[in-house]
Motif scaffolding. Structure first.
Motif, PDB file in Angstrom:
ATOM      1  N   LEU A  26       0.875  -1.239   0.037  1.00 17.83           N
ATOM      2  CA  LEU A  26      -0.146   0.133   0.085  1.00 17.83           C
ATOM      3  C   LEU A  26       0.972   1.304   0.027  1.00 17.83           C
ATOM      4  O   LEU A  26       1.844   1.467   0.931  1.00 17.83           O
ATOM      5  CB  LEU A  26      -0.975  -0.046   1.132  1.00 17.83           C
ATOM      6  N   PHE A  37      -3.317   3.413   6.507  1.00 13.73           N
ATOM      7  CA  PHE A  37      -3.749   2.209   6.389  1.00 13.73           C
ATOM      8  C   PHE A  37      -3.966   1.191   7.523  1.00 13.73           C
ATOM      9  O   PHE A  37      -3.755   0.016   7.125  1.00 13.73           O
ATOM     10  CB  PHE A  37      -2.927   1.527   5.317  1.00 13.73           C
ATOM     11  N   ASN A  39      -6.549   0.314   9.192  1.00 12.98           N
ATOM     12  CA  ASN A  39      -7.428  -0.352   9.206  1.00 12.98           C
ATOM     13  C   ASN A  39      -7.260  -1.740   8.051  1.00 12.98           C
ATOM     14  O   ASN A  39      -7.883  -2.834   8.411  1.00 12.98           O
ATOM     15  CB  ASN A  39      -8.751   0.313   8.743  1.00 12.98           C
ATOM     16  N   GLN A  40      -6.506  -1.252   7.044  1.00 10.27           N
ATOM     17  CA  GLN A  40      -6.358  -2.503   6.080  1.00 10.27           C
ATOM     18  C   GLN A  40      -5.197  -3.517   6.559  1.00 10.27           C
ATOM     19  O   GLN A  40      -5.245  -4.761   6.198  1.00 10.27           O
ATOM     20  CB  GLN A  40      -5.688  -1.775   4.788  1.00 10.27           C
ATOM     21  N   LEU A  44      -7.716  -6.215   5.697  1.00  6.75           N
ATOM     22  CA  LEU A  44      -7.147  -6.946   4.478  1.00  6.75           C
ATOM     23  C   LEU A  44      -6.055  -8.076   5.068  1.00  6.75           C
ATOM     24  O   LEU A  44      -5.780  -8.891   4.492  1.00  6.75           O
ATOM     25  CB  LEU A  44      -6.568  -6.170   3.290  1.00  6.75           C
ATOM     26  N   VAL A  50       0.161  -7.995   4.055  1.00 10.69           N
ATOM     27  CA  VAL A  50      -0.104  -6.702   3.836  1.00 10.69           C
ATOM     28  C   VAL A  50       1.331  -5.740   4.035  1.00 10.69           C
ATOM     29  O   VAL A  50       1.583  -6.095   5.350  1.00 10.69           O
ATOM     30  CB  VAL A  50      -1.192  -6.092   4.470  1.00 10.69           C
ATOM     31  N   PHE A 260     -11.052   4.598   2.664  1.00  6.47           N
ATOM     32  CA  PHE A 260     -10.377   3.469   3.549  1.00  6.47           C
ATOM     33  C   PHE A 260     -10.227   3.838   5.110  1.00  6.47           C
ATOM     34  O   PHE A 260     -10.275   2.935   5.733  1.00  6.47           O
ATOM     35  CB  PHE A 260      -8.878   3.312   3.244  1.00  6.47           C
ATOM     36  N   PRO A 264     -13.645   1.441   6.227  1.00  7.26           N
ATOM     37  CA  PRO A 264     -12.800   0.396   5.746  1.00  7.26           C
ATOM     38  C   PRO A 264     -13.477  -0.885   5.532  1.00  7.26           C
ATOM     39  O   PRO A 264     -12.934  -1.561   4.727  1.00  7.26           O
ATOM     40  CB  PRO A 264     -11.937   0.264   6.971  1.00  7.26           C
ATOM     41  N   ASP A 268     -12.404  -2.427   2.090  1.00 10.52           N
ATOM     42  CA  ASP A 268     -11.569  -3.650   1.994  1.00 10.52           C
ATOM     43  C   ASP A 268     -12.354  -4.794   1.437  1.00 10.52           C
ATOM     44  O   ASP A 268     -11.647  -5.765   0.736  1.00 10.52           O
ATOM     45  CB  ASP A 268     -11.473  -4.136   3.479  1.00 10.52           C
ATOM     46  N   ASP A 272     -10.548  -6.725  -1.673  1.00 14.15           N
ATOM     47  CA  ASP A 272     -10.267  -7.947  -1.287  1.00 14.15           C
ATOM     48  C   ASP A 272     -11.025  -8.911  -2.599  1.00 14.15           C
ATOM     49  O   ASP A 272     -10.380  -9.985  -3.143  1.00 14.15           O
ATOM     50  CB  ASP A 272     -10.995  -8.461   0.265  1.00 14.15           C
TER      51      ASP A 272
END
Length: 276
Positions: A26, A37, A39-40, A44, A50, A260, A264, A268, A272
């Protein structure tokens, strides 16, 4: 946090959730950080590896007095892949992060990228005089060259942070969650003016329209009806990139450049599904 050092001696900080499968890298936008990011990393990151990192001059990475050009940031991205030993990765670029990935593709091709996600970035931010009116609209230009110069001068002036804050505020519409806004403002404080101003100028002066048709990997383009970036400009990008997919988040789901952060779960889910 782990770090690596670029070939011009700059130490950058990154996070890596680990795991198997094709990793997702990312790339954050101008003046922001990999913390955008968070939350990702947890969302994710439940299903895939990630990786996030603070670009030079941002977050907790080193802030040298050189290298604030998109081409150099693209080189930093490649050297992160080298450091991690990644022969293949998925790339997600948000805002200026998309420009970094377009620059990387322009110079290095797509051999190390499996899939690409472009999030809310115009093909050209500043409308140069030789663009027709239609081309300015298609590119998603936010202001003209004079406006870019005025913004840079304001950010470099005695009330520089106020100009930065106003610029960030323009990226939101509707009722902004105070917690989201406070987080964005706090993160942008990490980028000093000597880094942010020249980088913003270089970023906004780029025109990536000729790169788009040469992207030969599966691509997802994401926009938001409530962002300062016109959704029509994201449709234009999706039409120019061969076989690209497009998803525009409605204002019922998010109302800013920061989908995001605002939503999120919705963000996501779309990413995804595309990555598979």
């Amino acid at each position: 946090m782990p770090t690596f050092t670029t070939n011009d001696g700059v130490t950058l900080t990154y996070e890596d959730t680990g795991g198997h499968g094709t990793p997702l890298v990312l790339v954050h936008g101008w003046g922001q950080t990999q913390a955008m990011f968070h939350n990702q990393l947890t969302g994710l990151g439940e299903h895939r590896r990630v990786i996030t990192y603070d670009q030079r001059g941002h977050g907790v990475s080193e802030k040298p007095h050189h290298g604030y050009r998109i081409a150099r940031l693209a080189q930093d991205f490649e050297q992160l892949l080298d450091h991690l030993g990644l022969d293949e990765a998925d790339g997600l670029g948000w805002s200026m992060g998309a420009s970094v990935l377009w620059s990387y593709i322009d110079n290095h091709g797509t051999g190390r990228l499996r899939k690409l996600v472009v999030v809310d970035q115009p093909a050209a931010v500043a409308a140069v005089p030789w663009m027709s009116g239609a081309e300015q609209t298609d590119s998603g230009a936010i202001f003209d060259v004079a406006g870019l110069l005025d913004l840079g001068a304001a950010m470099n002036g005695p009330d520089g942070f106020a100009a930065v804050e106003a610029f960030e505020k323009s990226m939101f519409s509707g009722d902004t969650d105070p917690a989201v806004w406070d987080f964005v403002v706090n993160e942008i404080k990490s980028t000093p003016g000597y880094a942010g101003v020249p980088l913003l100028f270089d970023h906004c002066a780029q025109d990536w329209r000729d790169v788009l048709p040469r992207i030969d990997i599966p691509t997802l383009v994401l926009g938001c009806d409530g962002s300062h970036v016109s959704p029509a400009s994201q449709r234009y990008i999706a039409e120019r990139v061969p076989d690209a997919q497009l998803h525009i988040f409605p204002t019922t789901e998010a109302s800013s450049h920061f989908v995001f952060l605002e939503n999120p779960v919705a963000f996501d889910a779309v990413v995804d599904k595309f990555l598979g």
